[in-house]
Design a protein around this motif. Structure first.
Motif, PDB file in Angstrom:
ATOM      1  N   MET A 172       7.907  16.128   6.432  1.00  0.00           N
ATOM      2  CA  MET A 172       8.875  15.038   6.289  1.00  0.00           C
ATOM      3  C   MET A 172       8.160  13.782   5.818  1.00  0.00           C
ATOM      4  SD  MET A 172      11.508  13.514   9.116  1.00  0.00           S
ATOM      5  CE  MET A 172      12.633  12.186   8.685  1.00  0.00           C
ATOM      6  N   GLU A 173       8.583  13.241   4.723  1.00  0.00           N
ATOM      7  CA  GLU A 173       7.939  12.070   4.151  1.00  0.00           C
ATOM      8  C   GLU A 173       8.656  10.793   4.564  1.00  0.00           C
ATOM      9  OE1 GLU A 173       7.615  12.447  -0.007  1.00  0.00           O
ATOM     10  OE2 GLU A 173       6.325  14.229   0.048  1.00  0.00           O
ATOM     11  N   ALA A 174       7.869   9.724   4.678  1.00  0.00           N
ATOM     12  CA  ALA A 174       8.452   8.430   5.010  1.00  0.00           C
ATOM     13  C   ALA A 174       9.179   7.869   3.793  1.00  0.00           C
ATOM     14  CB  ALA A 174       7.355   7.475   5.458  1.00  0.00           C
ATOM     15  N   PRO A 175      10.151   6.990   4.013  1.00  0.00           N
ATOM     16  CA  PRO A 175      10.854   6.366   2.880  1.00  0.00           C
ATOM     17  C   PRO A 175       9.878   5.624   1.977  1.00  0.00           C
ATOM     18  CG  PRO A 175      12.027   5.978   4.935  1.00  0.00           C
ATOM     19  CD  PRO A 175      10.721   6.601   5.307  1.00  0.00           C
ATOM     20  N   ALA A 176      10.194   5.583   0.705  1.00  0.00           N
ATOM     21  CA  ALA A 176       9.304   4.959  -0.274  1.00  0.00           C
ATOM     22  C   ALA A 176       9.042   3.501   0.053  1.00  0.00           C
ATOM     23  CB  ALA A 176       9.922   5.095  -1.669  1.00  0.00           C
ATOM     24  N   GLU A 177      10.041   2.816   0.578  1.00  0.00           N
ATOM     25  CA  GLU A 177       9.875   1.400   0.911  1.00  0.00           C
ATOM     26  C   GLU A 177       8.851   1.214   2.020  1.00  0.00           C
ATOM     27  OE1 GLU A 177      12.583  -2.389   2.481  1.00  0.00           O
ATOM     28  OE2 GLU A 177      13.511  -0.441   2.049  1.00  0.00           O
ATOM     29  N   VAL A 178       8.904   2.108   3.001  1.00  0.00           N
ATOM     30  CA  VAL A 178       7.950   2.040   4.112  1.00  0.00           C
ATOM     31  C   VAL A 178       6.544   2.343   3.617  1.00  0.00           C
ATOM     32  CG1 VAL A 178       7.278   3.040   6.317  1.00  0.00           C
ATOM     33  CG2 VAL A 178       9.704   2.637   5.811  1.00  0.00           C
ATOM     34  N   VAL A 179       6.409   3.372   2.782  1.00  0.00           N
ATOM     35  CA  VAL A 179       5.101   3.726   2.221  1.00  0.00           C
ATOM     36  C   VAL A 179       4.524   2.559   1.441  1.00  0.00           C
ATOM     37  CG1 VAL A 179       3.899   5.247   0.614  1.00  0.00           C
ATOM     38  CG2 VAL A 179       5.662   6.186   2.133  1.00  0.00           C
ATOM     39  N   GLN A 180       5.366   1.881   0.693  1.00  0.00           N
ATOM     40  CA  GLN A 180       4.901   0.745  -0.098  1.00  0.00           C
ATOM     41  C   GLN A 180       4.403  -0.387   0.801  1.00  0.00           C
ATOM     42  OE1 GLN A 180       7.842  -0.873  -2.741  1.00  0.00           O
ATOM     43  NE2 GLN A 180       6.516  -2.495  -3.501  1.00  0.00           N
ATOM     44  N   LYS A 181       5.129  -0.653   1.889  1.00  0.00           N
ATOM     45  CA  LYS A 181       4.717  -1.717   2.810  1.00  0.00           C
ATOM     46  C   LYS A 181       3.393  -1.377   3.494  1.00  0.00           C
ATOM     47  CE  LYS A 181       9.269  -3.683   3.783  1.00  0.00           C
ATOM     48  NZ  LYS A 181      10.281  -3.989   4.823  1.00  0.00           N
ATOM     49  N   VAL A 182       3.219  -0.102   3.848  1.00  0.00           N
ATOM     50  CA  VAL A 182       1.963   0.325   4.462  1.00  0.00           C
ATOM     51  C   VAL A 182       0.805   0.164   3.481  1.00  0.00           C
ATOM     52  CG1 VAL A 182       0.697   2.292   5.403  1.00  0.00           C
ATOM     53  CG2 VAL A 182       3.068   1.899   6.092  1.00  0.00           C
ATOM     54  N   GLU A 183       1.051   0.522   2.237  1.00  0.00           N
ATOM     55  CA  GLU A 183       0.011   0.383   1.219  1.00  0.00           C
ATOM     56  C   GLU A 183      -0.321  -1.089   0.973  1.00  0.00           C
ATOM     57  OE1 GLU A 183      -2.929   1.298  -1.332  1.00  0.00           O
ATOM     58  OE2 GLU A 183      -1.814   2.641   0.010  1.00  0.00           O
ATOM     59  N   GLU A 184       0.692  -1.946   1.012  1.00  0.00           N
ATOM     60  CA  GLU A 184       0.448  -3.385   0.863  1.00  0.00           C
ATOM     61  C   GLU A 184      -0.394  -3.916   2.017  1.00  0.00           C
ATOM     62  OE1 GLU A 184       4.306  -5.081   0.586  1.00  0.00           O
ATOM     63  OE2 GLU A 184       4.633  -4.495  -1.508  1.00  0.00           O
ATOM     64  N   LEU A 185      -0.138  -3.384   3.214  1.00  0.00           N
ATOM     65  CA  LEU A 185      -0.935  -3.778   4.375  1.00  0.00           C
ATOM     66  C   LEU A 185      -2.383  -3.348   4.201  1.00  0.00           C
ATOM     67  CD1 LEU A 185      -1.232  -4.889   7.246  1.00  0.00           C
ATOM     68  CD2 LEU A 185      -0.496  -2.648   8.098  1.00  0.00           C
ATOM     69  N   ARG A 186      -2.598  -2.134   3.731  1.00  0.00           N
ATOM     70  CA  ARG A 186      -3.960  -1.634   3.495  1.00  0.00           C
ATOM     71  C   ARG A 186      -4.687  -2.518   2.489  1.00  0.00           C
ATOM     72  NH1 ARG A 186      -5.361   3.783   4.637  1.00  0.00           N
ATOM     73  NH2 ARG A 186      -6.671   3.724   2.790  1.00  0.00           N
ATOM     74  N   GLN A 187      -3.996  -2.888   1.434  1.00  0.00           N
ATOM     75  CA  GLN A 187      -4.613  -3.742   0.417  1.00  0.00           C
ATOM     76  C   GLN A 187      -4.939  -5.124   0.984  1.00  0.00           C
ATOM     77  OE1 GLN A 187      -5.670  -2.749  -2.581  1.00  0.00           O
ATOM     78  NE2 GLN A 187      -4.934  -0.704  -2.019  1.00  0.00           N
ATOM     79  N   SER A 188      -4.048  -5.627   1.828  1.00  0.00           N
ATOM     80  CA  SER A 188      -4.292  -6.924   2.461  1.00  0.00           C
ATOM     81  C   SER A 188      -5.512  -6.870   3.381  1.00  0.00           C
ATOM     82  CB  SER A 188      -3.058  -7.359   3.260  1.00  0.00           C
ATOM     83  OG  SER A 188      -3.304  -8.556   3.962  1.00  0.00           O
ATOM     84  N   ILE A 189      -5.624  -5.783   4.153  1.00  0.00           N
ATOM     85  CA  ILE A 189      -6.780  -5.608   5.036  1.00  0.00           C
ATOM     86  C   ILE A 189      -8.063  -5.509   4.220  1.00  0.00           C
ATOM     87  CG2 ILE A 189      -7.869  -4.007   6.660  1.00  0.00           C
ATOM     88  CD1 ILE A 189      -5.022  -3.330   7.652  1.00  0.00           C
ATOM     89  N   ARG A 190      -8.016  -4.773   3.107  1.00  0.00           N
ATOM     90  CA  ARG A 190      -9.191  -4.642   2.239  1.00  0.00           C
ATOM     91  C   ARG A 190      -9.634  -5.993   1.688  1.00  0.00           C
ATOM     92  NH1 ARG A 190      -9.966  -4.525  -3.084  1.00  0.00           N
ATOM     93  NH2 ARG A 190      -7.711  -4.556  -3.483  1.00  0.00           N
ATOM     94  N   GLN A 191      -8.678  -6.766   1.198  1.00  0.00           N
ATOM     95  CA  GLN A 191      -9.012  -8.078   0.645  1.00  0.00           C
ATOM     96  C   GLN A 191      -9.584  -9.016   1.704  1.00  0.00           C
ATOM     97  OE1 GLN A 191      -5.408  -9.439  -1.225  1.00  0.00           O
ATOM     98  NE2 GLN A 191      -5.426  -7.840  -2.802  1.00  0.00           N
ATOM     99  N   ASN A 192      -8.971  -9.008   2.884  1.00  0.00           N
ATOM    100  CA  ASN A 192      -9.455  -9.866   3.975  1.00  0.00           C
ATOM    101  C   ASN A 192     -10.861  -9.471   4.409  1.00  0.00           C
ATOM    102  OD1 ASN A 192      -7.039 -11.283   3.986  1.00  0.00           O
ATOM    103  ND2 ASN A 192      -6.139 -10.058   5.640  1.00  0.00           N
ATOM    104  N   ALA A 193     -11.090  -8.156   4.524  1.00  0.00           N
ATOM    105  CA  ALA A 193     -12.400  -7.674   4.957  1.00  0.00           C
ATOM    106  C   ALA A 193     -13.480  -8.025   3.939  1.00  0.00           C
ATOM    107  CB  ALA A 193     -12.354  -6.163   5.179  1.00  0.00           C
TER     108      ALA A 193
END
Length: 234
Positions: free
Chosen positions: A1-22
């Motif tokens: 079962m896959e998560a909705p595309a909108e949720v996946v996008q938000k999670v990916e945005e969070l990952r990118q934000s964490i990467r940039q901050n780190a």
């Protein structure tokens, strides 16, 4: 079962934000903290240890003003409060100022270390057989970041314990003013805390320097722990 595309996008945005901050922490924050902790260590601890002391004040029944603790017969706290106004017992101002300065730096260091640790953890690939040398470097880096983070938490806890212990000793001095050992114990506690803060400040600086060095030396393996192809053995 896959998560909705909108949720996946938000999670990916969070990952990118964490990467940039780190990466910003590694590039700018960590070296700045190393310099700031070094400066704090060199400037905040110029006072000789034996000069770190603060008088305990007793209420004066004549005008309510405080007087320094002197030997005398045992007096109960209830009796003191009836004879004169209560006198606020100040903390050791020198220790209080140093704790305030170090606490600010420690909280910022913990936040920086936690940001980088989360980024490294998110970079760990899924478990596979072989080609795990880079993953081992990531795990070692996480271990060092966690150790430094825990050292910061322990320092914060020791600050709280110092104030609680000092309050108990000052209470003893007020209750038993004729016992010199209680008065001396307050000075000894202040001096011990002064030394502890000095060493802890140096340790925090060293921990930040070690983490910064490890991250810079192994940044390629931390970002890309596994190569896209396997090398021939012969």
């Amino acid at each position: 079962m896959e998560a909705p595309a909108e949720v996946v996008q938000k999670v990916e945005e969070l990952r990118q934000s964490i990467r940039q901050n780190a990466q910003e922490v590694i590039r700018s924050v960590m070296p700045a903290k190393i310099v700031q902790l070094t400066t704090l260590y060199n400037t905040a601890f110029a006072t000789p240890v034996e000069e770190i002391r603060a008088e305990v004040l007793f209420p004066d029944s004549s005008d309510g003003a405080g007087a320094a603790a002197k030997p005398g017969k045992k007096r109960k706290l209830e009796q003191i409060n009836k004879e004169g106004k209560e006198v606020e017992q100040k903390s050791n101002q020198k220790i209080k100022d140093i704790i305030g300065a170090i606490k600010k730096e420690v909280l910022q260091c913990i936040d920086a270390l936690n940001t980088v640790k989360l980024w490294v953890q998110l970079n760990i690939p899924r478990i596979e057989d072989g080609n795990n040398f880079g993953v081992g470097i990531q795990e070692e880096t996480i271990s060092e970041l966690t150790r430094s983070e825990d050292a910061g938490y322990n320092l914060l806890e020791s600050m709280t314990k110092y104030y609680v212990t000092r309050a108990k000793l000052v209470t003893k001095v007020l209750k038993y003013p004729s016992i010199e050992d209680y008065r001396q114990s307050v000075d000894e506690l202040d001096q011990k805390e002064y030394v502890n803060l000095r060493l802890s400040c140096l340790d925090m600086r060293n921990n930040m320097a070690l983490c910064y060095d490890m991250l810079n030396k192994n940044i390629e393996k931390i970002i890309t722990p596994r190569t896209s192809h396997s090398h021939a053995l012969y």
